[in-house]
Each structure stands twice: as C-alpha cells, then as structure tokens.
Design a protein around this motif. Sequence first.
Motif, mmCIF file in Angstrom:
data_model
loop_
_atom_site.group_PDB
_atom_site.id
_atom_site.type_symbol
_atom_site.label_atom_id
_atom_site.label_comp_id
_atom_site.label_asym_id
_atom_site.label_seq_id
_atom_site.Cartn_x
_atom_site.Cartn_y
_atom_site.Cartn_z
ATOM 1 N N SER A 85 20.019 23.100 -5.987
ATOM 2 C CA SER A 85 19.944 23.776 -7.276
ATOM 3 C C SER A 85 21.314 23.699 -7.949
ATOM 4 N N THR A 137 21.425 30.323 -12.158
ATOM 5 C CA THR A 137 21.123 29.114 -11.391
ATOM 6 C C THR A 137 19.856 28.439 -11.888
ATOM 7 N N ALA A 138 19.938 27.135 -12.077
ATOM 8 C CA ALA A 138 18.757 26.314 -12.365
ATOM 9 C C ALA A 138 18.213 25.848 -11.023
ATOM 10 N N GLU A 139 17.110 26.469 -10.610
ATOM 11 C CA GLU A 139 16.556 26.191 -9.288
ATOM 12 C C GLU A 139 15.886 24.819 -9.257
ATOM 13 N N SER A 140 16.061 24.117 -8.148
ATOM 14 C CA SER A 140 15.381 22.836 -7.991
ATOM 15 C C SER A 140 13.925 23.070 -7.600
ATOM 16 N N ASP A 141 13.063 22.161 -8.028
ATOM 17 C CA ASP A 141 11.623 22.265 -7.787
ATOM 18 C C ASP A 141 11.312 21.593 -6.448
ATOM 19 N N GLN A 142 11.354 22.377 -5.383
ATOM 20 C CA GLN A 142 11.200 21.823 -4.044
ATOM 21 C C GLN A 142 9.824 21.180 -3.842
ATOM 22 N N THR A 181 21.521 21.104 -17.403
ATOM 23 C CA THR A 181 21.126 22.411 -16.850
ATOM 24 C C THR A 181 21.796 23.546 -17.625
ATOM 25 N N LYS A 200 19.587 26.336 -19.574
ATOM 26 C CA LYS A 200 19.710 27.760 -19.235
ATOM 27 C C LYS A 200 20.166 28.575 -20.438
ATOM 28 N N ARG A 218 12.098 25.098 -13.386
ATOM 29 C CA ARG A 218 12.766 24.469 -12.241
ATOM 30 C C ARG A 218 13.084 23.024 -12.594
#
Length: 204
Positions: free
Chosen positions: A15, A22-27, A60, A64, A73
């Motif tokens: 992320s 935080t820009a969360e990663s798309d798991q 990002t 945001k 995400r």
Amino acid sequence: AHHAPPAPFTLTTKSFETPFGTAESDQEFIHGLLKRAGEAARLMDHELVHRNEHSVEFQTIFLKHAHPRAPFRIVPLLCSSFEPHCGNGSPSTAALVEDTIQALSETIRSSERRITVVAGVDLAHVGPRFGDDEKLDEKLVAWMTGEDAKSLRCLAAGDPEGFWRSVMNDGNKRHVCGLAAVYTALRLLDGASGRLTRYDFAPD
C-alpha cells in the motif's frame, strides 16, 4: 518505470502512505492477476523499483486528495519500456507484453467492482536536456506540439495501435515518457473513446 527494469510490467502488493492517508492495495485483484499472469510474466521480479519511483506515488496523492473519504483500493503497476520486446513494432507481437495485458483484461472483467484505469504519464521531452541536437526554440516546439496532436487524436479515439505508431514511426524522437503505460491503458479500455480537455507544455 524510469529505471526500466527488463520485465515489461512491475507490480507491488504494498500500500502507499500519503499525507492524506494510506491508499490500500487491492489484494484480491493483485492475487487474481498474479494467478492469471503466472510466473512467466515476472510481475514481482523487480518490485523494489517502486521504492524510488514517483509514477504511482503521485497518482495516489492526487486520488487521496480528490476523494478523501472514498474507500478505493489501488493496483500499483509500473510499465517499463516495451521496445526491447517488440522493437518499433506493435507490443501485441511480444508474447510477454500481450499475455500480461490479456491477464489484466481478464482480471478487470472478472471483478464485481468498478475499475478505473489511471495512466500517470508526461509524454514528450525534447531539447538538448533530453539528448537532442536541436536547441529548444519555436521551431522545435511547433514540431513537438504538432506531433503530440497526432498522438492525442489517437488517444482520444481509443486507438492503441495508432497511438503506438504515432510515437514510434520516427523511433520516438519526442522521447515520449509513458508510451507503454498509455498503450496498456488504451488496450484495457478496449475501444472506449474520450476527448482532449487541455494540452500544454512546460519549457525548462
């Protein structure tokens, strides 16, 4: 990817922290992509280049800032140069590039969520600072803007092959940064068309 790792695409599962959160990663998307692309795509081979790259980082921050409460995400994917894999020809002729684009397309189609494709690019770089013999003058700028206009028409028409040719017909004399990323985005958008809202350049 400014450092141009040898793999055409470089993914990270990490992320991105920004001043706006935080820009969360798309798991889920990332693991689906890795499964479809397979080890041959080498998507994770050069993950550390993300550490010193700004191509995803800037996007990002902008996202945001623009959407502070949106639970979006990200899938942080850097595009390296495609030319070592296909020369001046179409990237679709390079199996490593084409197979990864197909894996990306399939992962997007299989997702039940809304997907937005963002290409963080800055296009032409001309003049002595970028290796040109010609000085930066009105003649060079007129040539650049004219050639940029041709490329942008292809982009607005949703024509990835036309866009690629508009840059590579002269061997990329404009030093277009983001060529691979724009080509990939156009392929993923699959024939969608757009419009140019603004064009400008910054002399340095």
